[in-house]
Design an enzyme around this catalytic site. Sequence first.
Site, short mmCIF file in Angstrom:
data_model
loop_
_atom_site.label_atom_id
_atom_site.label_comp_id
_atom_site.label_asym_id
_atom_site.label_seq_id
_atom_site.Cartn_x
_atom_site.Cartn_y
_atom_site.Cartn_z
N ASP A 12 0.87 -1.18 0.00
CA ASP A 12 0.00 0.00 0.00
C ASP A 12 0.91 1.22 0.00
O ASP A 12 2.11 1.12 0.24
CB ASP A 12 -0.89 -0.01 1.26
N TYR A 44 -0.77 8.50 -2.09
CA TYR A 44 -0.86 8.33 -3.53
C TYR A 44 -2.08 9.08 -4.10
O TYR A 44 -2.13 9.40 -5.28
CB TYR A 44 -1.06 6.85 -3.88
N GLY A 45 -3.10 9.27 -3.25
CA GLY A 45 -4.42 9.68 -3.71
C GLY A 45 -4.47 10.96 -4.52
O GLY A 45 -5.35 11.15 -5.34
N CYS A 76 -4.35 -1.39 -2.01
CA CYS A 76 -4.48 0.05 -2.22
C CYS A 76 -5.43 0.27 -3.40
O CYS A 76 -5.13 -0.15 -4.52
CB CYS A 76 -3.10 0.63 -2.53
N ASN A 77 -6.56 0.90 -3.13
CA ASN A 77 -7.53 1.16 -4.20
C ASN A 77 -6.94 2.08 -5.26
O ASN A 77 -7.20 1.93 -6.46
CB ASN A 77 -8.78 1.83 -3.62
N CYS A 205 -11.02 3.24 0.61
CA CYS A 205 -9.57 3.45 0.79
C CYS A 205 -9.19 2.63 2.01
O CYS A 205 -9.89 2.68 3.04
CB CYS A 205 -9.27 4.93 1.02
N HIS A 207 -6.97 2.91 4.17
CA HIS A 207 -6.65 3.67 5.38
C HIS A 207 -7.89 3.93 6.25
O HIS A 207 -7.78 4.07 7.46
CB HIS A 207 -6.06 5.03 5.02
#
Length: 300
Positions: A12, A44-45, A76-77, A205, A207
């Site tokens: 991730d 990353y988003g 990780c989406n 997500c 997280h």
Amino acid sequence: MPQASSPIGVFDSGVGGLSVLRALLAAMPHERFVYLADSANAPYGERGDAYVAARTHAITQYLCEQHQIKALVVACNTATAAAIHEVRSRHPALPLVGLEPAVKPALAVTKTGHVGVIGTRGTLTSAKFGKLMASLADQAHFVVQPCDGLAHAIERSVAQPEPPPESTGAAVGSTETGALCQRYIEAMGPFGTAPGQMDTLVLGCTHYIFVAHELRALVGPGVQFIETGEPVARQTQRLLAAADLLRVPAETPPGQPPAQPPGATPPVQLLTTGPVTMLEAAAQRWLDLPASCCQSVQVP
Ligand code: DGL
């Protein structure tokens, strides 16, 4: 050539994928895992697809070469949306599992037909997610909310002392993560079980599971949270079984804990490109794993 005894790779942008690792460990306690948090480059988003895809390829390569992983879970989406197709074509023999916001399972549980979806901007503006939503648009009313900054705030919150559980209701809004949750949840509209309210919230997500208590305090007790840890663990198990790569647990005498030969690689290795202290705190807090599992690495 990976064997059944080889580890499963999980990665991730940071500590969020530990929520997926938790489900994988629960489903497959006999397996070895190597988890990589790319915390030096998180979040990353809000980075853009080209950057996220380049990191995803570098990390996949690293896990294959340095750890001879037998399967990869992209926990990780955002990375899945940006790069999973390309990873699949570069590593056709590697069993691969990606994540996407669980909007289809949400359809099966919503009673009001109003579903909220939260995730990173990268995930929710991706072509992959757009296609998924287009295919389901007539089946429910979706409210889609990108939560800029929330994953990063969750990464930072790991270094803070954990609030006592009984204070979480009152404390929402007083922490950085709580204030962001409040801003985004309020922007989405009414949550609840009455007609016209969102009775289902998709955590898109990895997280966000770690702020579920703050989200719960905001949306109320009747709203169902949908996340992907358990289905991903089941899918990973299925792929490994199909490839004949499931690890067979060693025989241990009845009543005794499984023996770990001296000097053997621990069953869970947690690696980070960022500060190891952060990963240690997250591993301890969320997985009850000791600091000795954690190590800092470089993945250029
Ligand atoms: N945890 C990640 C996801 O599931 C990404 C969070 C981020 O780095 O922005 O999308």
